[in-house]
Design a protein around this motif. Structure first.
Motif, PDB file in Angstrom:
ATOM      1  N   LYS A 247      49.846  78.072  17.102  1.00 21.00           N
ATOM      2  CA  LYS A 247      50.916  78.245  18.075  1.00 21.00           C
ATOM      3  C   LYS A 247      52.105  77.378  17.691  1.00 21.00           C
ATOM      4  O   LYS A 247      51.945  76.206  17.365  1.00 21.00           O
ATOM      5  CB  LYS A 247      50.448  77.856  19.479  1.00 21.00           C
ATOM      6  CG  LYS A 247      49.534  78.871  20.136  1.00 21.00           C
ATOM      7  CD  LYS A 247      49.285  78.502  21.584  1.00 21.00           C
ATOM      8  CE  LYS A 247      48.445  79.565  22.278  1.00 21.00           C
ATOM      9  NZ  LYS A 247      48.229  79.241  23.706  1.00 21.00           N
ATOM     10  N   GLU A 248      53.287  77.975  17.736  1.00 23.92           N
ATOM     11  CA  GLU A 248      54.506  77.209  17.467  1.00 23.92           C
ATOM     12  C   GLU A 248      54.911  76.451  18.720  1.00 23.92           C
ATOM     13  O   GLU A 248      54.955  77.000  19.822  1.00 23.92           O
ATOM     14  CB  GLU A 248      55.638  78.120  17.008  1.00 23.92           C
ATOM     15  CG  GLU A 248      56.879  77.349  16.604  1.00 23.92           C
ATOM     16  CD  GLU A 248      57.966  78.233  16.015  1.00 23.92           C
ATOM     17  OE1 GLU A 248      59.011  77.685  15.617  1.00 23.92           O
ATOM     18  OE2 GLU A 248      57.762  79.459  15.961  1.00 23.92           O
TER      19      GLU A 248
ATOM     20  N   GLY B  50      57.808  74.220  18.640  1.00 18.68           N
ATOM     21  CA  GLY B  50      59.244  74.014  18.670  1.00 18.68           C
ATOM     22  C   GLY B  50      59.574  72.520  18.656  1.00 18.68           C
ATOM     23  O   GLY B  50      58.695  71.683  18.894  1.00 18.68           O
TER      24      GLY B  50
ATOM     25  N   ARG C 238      62.756  74.446  16.232  1.00 14.40           N
ATOM     26  CA  ARG C 238      62.852  74.912  14.851  1.00 14.40           C
ATOM     27  C   ARG C 238      64.319  74.862  14.427  1.00 14.40           C
ATOM     28  O   ARG C 238      65.227  75.099  15.229  1.00 14.40           O
ATOM     29  CB  ARG C 238      62.286  76.317  14.696  1.00 14.40           C
ATOM     30  CG  ARG C 238      63.114  77.420  15.283  1.00 14.40           C
ATOM     31  CD  ARG C 238      62.581  78.787  14.894  1.00 14.40           C
ATOM     32  NE  ARG C 238      61.428  79.158  15.701  1.00 14.40           N
ATOM     33  CZ  ARG C 238      61.454  80.171  16.575  1.00 14.40           C
ATOM     34  NH1 ARG C 238      62.561  80.875  16.749  1.00 14.40           N
ATOM     35  NH2 ARG C 238      60.390  80.469  17.275  1.00 14.40           N
TER      36      ARG C 238
ATOM     37  N   TYR D 224      47.241  73.872  16.367  1.00 16.20           N
ATOM     38  CA  TYR D 224      46.229  74.902  16.131  1.00 16.20           C
ATOM     39  C   TYR D 224      44.943  74.567  16.869  1.00 16.20           C
ATOM     40  O   TYR D 224      44.670  73.408  17.200  1.00 16.20           O
ATOM     41  CB  TYR D 224      45.963  75.071  14.635  1.00 16.20           C
ATOM     42  CG  TYR D 224      45.217  73.931  13.982  1.00 16.20           C
ATOM     43  CD1 TYR D 224      43.829  73.912  13.922  1.00 16.20           C
ATOM     44  CD2 TYR D 224      45.915  72.854  13.431  1.00 16.20           C
ATOM     45  CE1 TYR D 224      43.147  72.856  13.331  1.00 16.20           C
ATOM     46  CE2 TYR D 224      45.237  71.794  12.834  1.00 16.20           C
ATOM     47  CZ  TYR D 224      43.853  71.809  12.790  1.00 16.20           C
ATOM     48  OH  TYR D 224      43.179  70.755  12.214  1.00 16.20           O
TER      49      TYR D 224
ATOM     50  N   ARG E  98      59.407  73.423  10.997  1.00 14.50           N
ATOM     51  CA  ARG E  98      58.567  74.132  11.961  1.00 14.50           C
ATOM     52  C   ARG E  98      57.515  73.165  12.512  1.00 14.50           C
ATOM     53  O   ARG E  98      57.023  72.300  11.801  1.00 14.50           O
ATOM     54  CB  ARG E  98      57.881  75.344  11.325  1.00 14.50           C
ATOM     55  CG  ARG E  98      58.841  76.418  10.829  1.00 14.50           C
ATOM     56  CD  ARG E  98      59.613  77.060  11.958  1.00 14.50           C
ATOM     57  NE  ARG E  98      60.455  78.154  11.494  1.00 14.50           N
ATOM     58  CZ  ARG E  98      61.717  78.010  11.118  1.00 14.50           C
ATOM     59  NH1 ARG E  98      62.273  76.796  11.141  1.00 14.50           N
ATOM     60  NH2 ARG E  98      62.426  79.057  10.723  1.00 14.50           N
ATOM     61  N   HIS E  99      57.171  73.371  13.767  1.00 21.79           N
ATOM     62  CA  HIS E  99      56.249  72.479  14.468  1.00 21.79           C
ATOM     63  C   HIS E  99      55.164  73.327  15.133  1.00 21.79           C
ATOM     64  O   HIS E  99      55.464  74.173  15.979  1.00 21.79           O
ATOM     65  CB  HIS E  99      57.032  71.676  15.515  1.00 21.79           C
ATOM     66  CG  HIS E  99      56.202  70.663  16.243  1.00 21.79           C
ATOM     67  ND1 HIS E  99      56.636  70.038  17.389  1.00 21.79           N
ATOM     68  CD2 HIS E  99      54.965  70.161  15.999  1.00 21.79           C
ATOM     69  CE1 HIS E  99      55.717  69.201  17.812  1.00 21.79           C
ATOM     70  NE2 HIS E  99      54.685  69.267  16.983  1.00 21.79           N
ATOM     71  N   HIS E 100      53.895  73.125  14.728  1.00 20.00           N
ATOM     72  CA  HIS E 100      52.790  73.941  15.230  1.00 20.00           C
ATOM     73  C   HIS E 100      51.642  73.061  15.708  1.00 20.00           C
ATOM     74  O   HIS E 100      51.494  71.905  15.285  1.00 20.00           O
ATOM     75  CB  HIS E 100      52.248  74.883  14.140  1.00 20.00           C
ATOM     76  CG  HIS E 100      53.225  75.916  13.670  1.00 20.00           C
ATOM     77  ND1 HIS E 100      54.128  75.676  12.651  1.00 20.00           N
ATOM     78  CD2 HIS E 100      53.431  77.190  14.084  1.00 20.00           C
ATOM     79  CE1 HIS E 100      54.849  76.754  12.449  1.00 20.00           C
ATOM     80  NE2 HIS E 100      54.449  77.688  13.295  1.00 20.00           N
TER      81      HIS E 100
ATOM     82  N   VAL F 122      54.482  79.561  23.739  1.00 22.51           N
ATOM     83  CA  VAL F 122      54.776  78.222  23.241  1.00 22.51           C
ATOM     84  C   VAL F 122      53.589  77.317  23.508  1.00 22.51           C
ATOM     85  O   VAL F 122      53.073  77.251  24.633  1.00 22.51           O
ATOM     86  CB  VAL F 122      56.038  77.647  23.912  1.00 22.51           C
ATOM     87  CG1 VAL F 122      56.321  76.243  23.400  1.00 22.51           C
ATOM     88  CG2 VAL F 122      57.219  78.557  23.656  1.00 22.51           C
TER      89      VAL F 122
ATOM     90  N   ARG G  36      62.888  74.031  22.397  1.00 22.12           N
ATOM     91  CA  ARG G  36      61.806  74.586  23.218  1.00 22.12           C
ATOM     92  C   ARG G  36      62.348  75.321  24.434  1.00 22.12           C
ATOM     93  O   ARG G  36      61.787  76.326  24.869  1.00 22.12           O
ATOM     94  CB  ARG G  36      60.877  73.458  23.674  1.00 22.12           C
ATOM     95  CG  ARG G  36      59.951  72.944  22.597  1.00 22.12           C
ATOM     96  CD  ARG G  36      59.184  71.721  23.066  1.00 22.12           C
ATOM     97  NE  ARG G  36      58.432  71.944  24.295  1.00 22.12           N
ATOM     98  CZ  ARG G  36      57.198  72.435  24.357  1.00 22.12           C
ATOM     99  NH1 ARG G  36      56.582  72.772  23.240  1.00 22.12           N
ATOM    100  NH2 ARG G  36      56.581  72.585  25.518  1.00 22.12           N
TER     101      ARG G  36
END
Length: 276
Positions: A232-233, A235, A237, A220, A216-218, A162, A153
């Motif tokens: 939105k990502e 982090g 990754r 929504y 991947r870490h999102h 982010v 991040r």
């Protein structure tokens, strides 16, 4: 505690040693069951055992019809409680890793005593993470991954893009783990996470492509209704590359290899071991 763990490990290895005999016994019952269902004669080699096997078939139910394996034993209690993870690096990353090897067995025994379900070890090289070990307790398995293209991040320059880090349990997306080894790998990864609530807006993705697993870490949000989703990502990754699975814990040097990558596999471009 040490004697108890030794006894449990011995019992586990004994059950594992019986898998071959149980599989052979299961195949005999399967052939008799198929012959009875299709109205065909009993195979000649099974006629002497037919009476005993038919009695066994009549007593089976949905839980005993299919033989259990050591894989079932490894995650038998995974759905009963949330996973409890110990995440650690070497005791002093700047010192030789031999110092860390001396305390691995102490760490594993301490985790068993405090009922941890998994241990995650992170390796680094010159300050850059390059390896990940996931060890399931109390009996294994242990999966070894290489870490590539790590972006934290703090490395993302556009801070406004982010998303905020959520503490909710995440939903998991496991994509393209279609082979037997792929399903085994997905099983190891998914049991690191607890069961999420249906309304959780946090998503973690493990997507396999050419045996490289992208993480991947999102989060929504539905600002304009159910048809308007803003993703939105959050982090970090990174990519994972599986190179070994052991049938034991990380402190057991005598544990068998379930699967290990070989040098010739790197040149087989069209052969994927985890999925399509």
């Amino acid at each position: 505690m040490l004697r108890r763990n030794t006894r449990l490990r011995r019992e586990y290895l004994y059950r594992k040693s019986l898998e071959g005999k149980e599989r052979e016994y299961y195949e005999k019952k399967r052939k008799i069951r198929e012959a009875l269902e299709e109205g065909k004669p009993i195979p000649t080699e099974l006629r002497n055992e037919e009476a005993a096997l038919r009695q066994e078939i009549d007593l089976e139910d949905e839980y005993t019809a299919v033989p259990r394996t050591h894989i079932d034993d490894e995650y038998a209690t995974a759905s009963e409680k949330d996973p409890k993870i110990l995440l650690t690096t070497s005791r002093n990353p700047s010192q030789p890793l031999t110092q860390f090897v001396k305390v691995i067995s102490e760490i594993i025994e301490s985790c068993r005593a405090h009922e941890f379900t998994d241990v995650v070890l992170v390796h680094e090289h010159r300050g850059q993470p390059d390896g990940l070990i996931v060890c399931h307790l109390p009996f294994g398995p242990t999966a070894y991954f290489g870490l590539l293209n790590v972006v934290t991040r703090h490395d993302i320059k556009d801070k406004k893009a982010v998303g905020t880090m959520s503490e909710a349990y995440p939903h998991l997306i496991l994509d393209n783990f279609t082979s037997k080894l792929g399903q085994r790998t997905a099983n190891i990864l998914k049991h690191l996470f607890p069961m999420p609530k249906p309304d959780s807006k946090r998503i973690i993705t493990f997507a396999n492509q050419s045996d490289y697993i992208s993480f991947r870490h999102h989060v929504y949000e539905k600002r304009g209704g159910p048809k308007s989703v803003e993703l939105k990502e959050v982090g970090p990754r990174f990519e994972l590359r599986l190179y070994q699975i052991k049938l034991g814990t990380v402190d057991q040097s005598e544990a068998q290899n379930e699967w290990v990558i070989r040098p010739y596999m790197n040149t087989a471009k069209k052969r994927n071991v985890l999925g399509d």
